[in-house]
Design a protein around this motif. Structure first.
Motif, mmCIF file in Angstrom:
data_model
loop_
_atom_site.group_PDB
_atom_site.id
_atom_site.type_symbol
_atom_site.label_atom_id
_atom_site.label_comp_id
_atom_site.label_asym_id
_atom_site.label_seq_id
_atom_site.Cartn_x
_atom_site.Cartn_y
_atom_site.Cartn_z
ATOM 1 N N MET A 1 0.836 -1.206 0.000
ATOM 2 C CA MET A 1 0.000 0.000 0.000
ATOM 3 C C MET A 1 0.870 1.255 0.000
ATOM 4 N N GLU A 2 1.975 1.229 0.737
ATOM 5 C CA GLU A 2 2.880 2.380 0.745
ATOM 6 C C GLU A 2 3.470 2.615 -0.644
ATOM 7 N N GLN A 3 3.785 1.551 -1.354
ATOM 8 C CA GLN A 3 4.303 1.688 -2.715
ATOM 9 C C GLN A 3 3.217 2.180 -3.667
ATOM 10 N N LYS A 4 2.009 1.684 -3.492
ATOM 11 C CA LYS A 4 0.902 2.072 -4.375
ATOM 12 C C LYS A 4 0.616 3.570 -4.282
ATOM 13 N N TYR A 5 0.625 4.103 -3.056
ATOM 14 C CA TYR A 5 0.275 5.505 -2.853
ATOM 15 C C TYR A 5 1.486 6.397 -2.568
ATOM 16 N N MET B 1 3.246 6.862 0.107
ATOM 17 C CA MET B 1 3.155 7.547 1.400
ATOM 18 C C MET B 1 2.813 6.511 2.463
ATOM 19 N N ASP B 2 2.974 6.906 3.732
ATOM 20 C CA ASP B 2 2.616 5.969 4.798
ATOM 21 C C ASP B 2 1.136 6.117 5.161
ATOM 22 N N PHE B 3 0.665 5.259 6.054
ATOM 23 C CA PHE B 3 -0.767 5.186 6.351
ATOM 24 C C PHE B 3 -1.306 6.477 6.951
ATOM 25 N N SER B 4 -0.590 7.071 7.902
ATOM 26 C CA SER B 4 -1.109 8.269 8.565
ATOM 27 C C SER B 4 -1.279 9.428 7.576
ATOM 28 N N VAL B 5 -0.338 9.594 6.649
ATOM 29 C CA VAL B 5 -0.445 10.647 5.633
ATOM 30 C C VAL B 5 -1.627 10.356 4.711
ATOM 31 N N PHE B 6 -1.756 9.094 4.304
ATOM 32 C CA PHE B 6 -2.871 8.708 3.426
ATOM 33 C C PHE B 6 -4.206 8.929 4.120
ATOM 34 N N GLU B 7 -4.291 8.550 5.389
ATOM 35 C CA GLU B 7 -5.527 8.720 6.153
ATOM 36 C C GLU B 7 -5.909 10.201 6.237
ATOM 37 N N LYS C 1 -10.047 15.215 1.892
ATOM 38 C CA LYS C 1 -10.766 15.175 0.612
ATOM 39 C C LYS C 1 -12.121 14.484 0.755
ATOM 40 N N ALA C 2 -12.751 14.617 1.900
ATOM 41 C CA ALA C 2 -14.004 13.902 2.172
ATOM 42 C C ALA C 2 -15.106 14.252 1.170
ATOM 43 N N LYS C 3 -15.076 15.452 0.644
ATOM 44 C CA LYS C 3 -16.119 15.857 -0.304
ATOM 45 C C LYS C 3 -15.934 15.174 -1.655
ATOM 46 N N GLN C 4 -14.704 14.839 -1.994
ATOM 47 C CA GLN C 4 -14.408 14.192 -3.278
ATOM 48 C C GLN C 4 -14.132 12.714 -3.037
ATOM 49 N N GLU C 5 -15.161 11.957 -2.790
ATOM 50 C CA GLU C 5 -14.970 10.534 -2.465
ATOM 51 C C GLU C 5 -14.472 9.747 -3.666
ATOM 52 N N ASN C 6 -13.418 9.001 -3.433
ATOM 53 C CA ASN C 6 -12.897 8.056 -4.410
ATOM 54 C C ASN C 6 -13.095 6.677 -3.785
ATOM 55 N N LEU C 7 -13.960 5.890 -4.379
ATOM 56 C CA LEU C 7 -14.323 4.603 -3.777
ATOM 57 C C LEU C 7 -13.119 3.690 -3.581
ATOM 58 N N GLU C 8 -12.220 3.636 -4.551
ATOM 59 C CA GLU C 8 -11.042 2.777 -4.426
ATOM 60 C C GLU C 8 -10.171 3.225 -3.256
ATOM 61 N N GLU C 9 -9.970 4.527 -3.116
ATOM 62 C CA GLU C 9 -9.150 5.034 -2.010
ATOM 63 C C GLU C 9 -9.815 4.787 -0.660
ATOM 64 N N CYS C 10 -11.126 4.932 -0.603
ATOM 65 C CA CYS C 10 -11.842 4.656 0.654
ATOM 66 C C CYS C 10 -11.717 3.181 1.039
ATOM 67 N N ASN C 11 -11.850 2.303 0.062
ATOM 68 C CA ASN C 11 -11.676 0.871 0.331
ATOM 69 C C ASN C 11 -10.249 0.568 0.771
ATOM 70 N N ASP C 12 -9.284 1.189 0.093
ATOM 71 C CA ASP C 12 -7.885 0.974 0.475
ATOM 72 C C ASP C 12 -7.592 1.500 1.869
ATOM 73 N N LEU C 13 -8.248 2.611 2.248
ATOM 74 C CA LEU C 13 -8.080 3.145 3.602
ATOM 75 C C LEU C 13 -8.526 2.119 4.636
ATOM 76 N N ILE C 14 -9.656 1.498 4.394
ATOM 77 C CA ILE C 14 -10.173 0.483 5.325
ATOM 78 C C ILE C 14 -9.239 -0.724 5.371
ATOM 79 N N LEU C 15 -8.834 -1.207 4.208
ATOM 80 C CA LEU C 15 -7.912 -2.351 4.165
ATOM 81 C C LEU C 15 -6.595 -2.035 4.844
ATOM 82 N N TRP C 16 -6.012 -0.905 4.495
ATOM 83 C CA TRP C 16 -4.714 -0.508 5.018
ATOM 84 C C TRP C 16 -4.775 -0.358 6.537
ATOM 85 N N GLY C 17 -5.847 0.251 7.029
ATOM 86 C CA GLY C 17 -6.021 0.382 8.479
ATOM 87 C C GLY C 17 -6.086 -0.980 9.152
ATOM 88 N N GLY C 18 -6.760 -1.924 8.507
ATOM 89 C CA GLY C 18 -6.812 -3.286 9.042
ATOM 90 C C GLY C 18 -5.451 -3.943 9.049
#
Length: 109
Positions: free
Chosen positions: A62-66, A68-74, A80-97
């Motif tokens: 995930m760090e290579q994909k984006y 950046m590290d998790f805290s920066v991505f989060e 950018k809550a107003k501009q929802e990107n479904l893939e990024e939101c899913n990755d946020l959940i996965l990465w947090g897990g």
């Protein structure tokens, strides 16, 4: 089917005395460990290392994909809550897990 006690039954065709199955790991038989508890401790430790390594690998992906590290991505996603990107939101959940799981398994290593 397993019957607790002295007999192990498999589909009612094979009956084997329970004493046949000894819960001793083969490394105990070779003299590498003092007792079964030490073997079990070793096995749990190895499994925890494998789990930790798996989740650390997923975090690295995930760090290579984006880039950046998790805290920066989060923070970026929340800003950018107003501009929802479904893939990024899913990755946020996965990465947090992955981060939570890696921290959990690190405590056993």
């Amino acid at each position: 089917m397993v019957i607790l006690g002295d007999i192990f039954e498999h589909v009612n065709y094979v009956k084997v005395p329970g004493k046949t199955f000894k819960p001793i790991h083969k490394t105990l038989k070779t003299g590498l460990y003092k007792d079964e508890n030490e073997v079990l401790h070793w096995l749990v430790h190895k499994k925890a290392e494998q789990k930790k390594d798996y989740y650390c690998k997923k975090i690295s992906e995930m760090e290579q994909k984006y880039n950046m590290d998790f805290s920066v991505f989060e923070n970026r996603i929340h800003l950018k809550a107003k501009q929802e990107n479904l893939e990024e939101c899913n990755d946020l959940i996965l990465w947090g897990g992955y981060v939570k799981a890696c921290r959990y398994w690190e405590q056993f290593c």
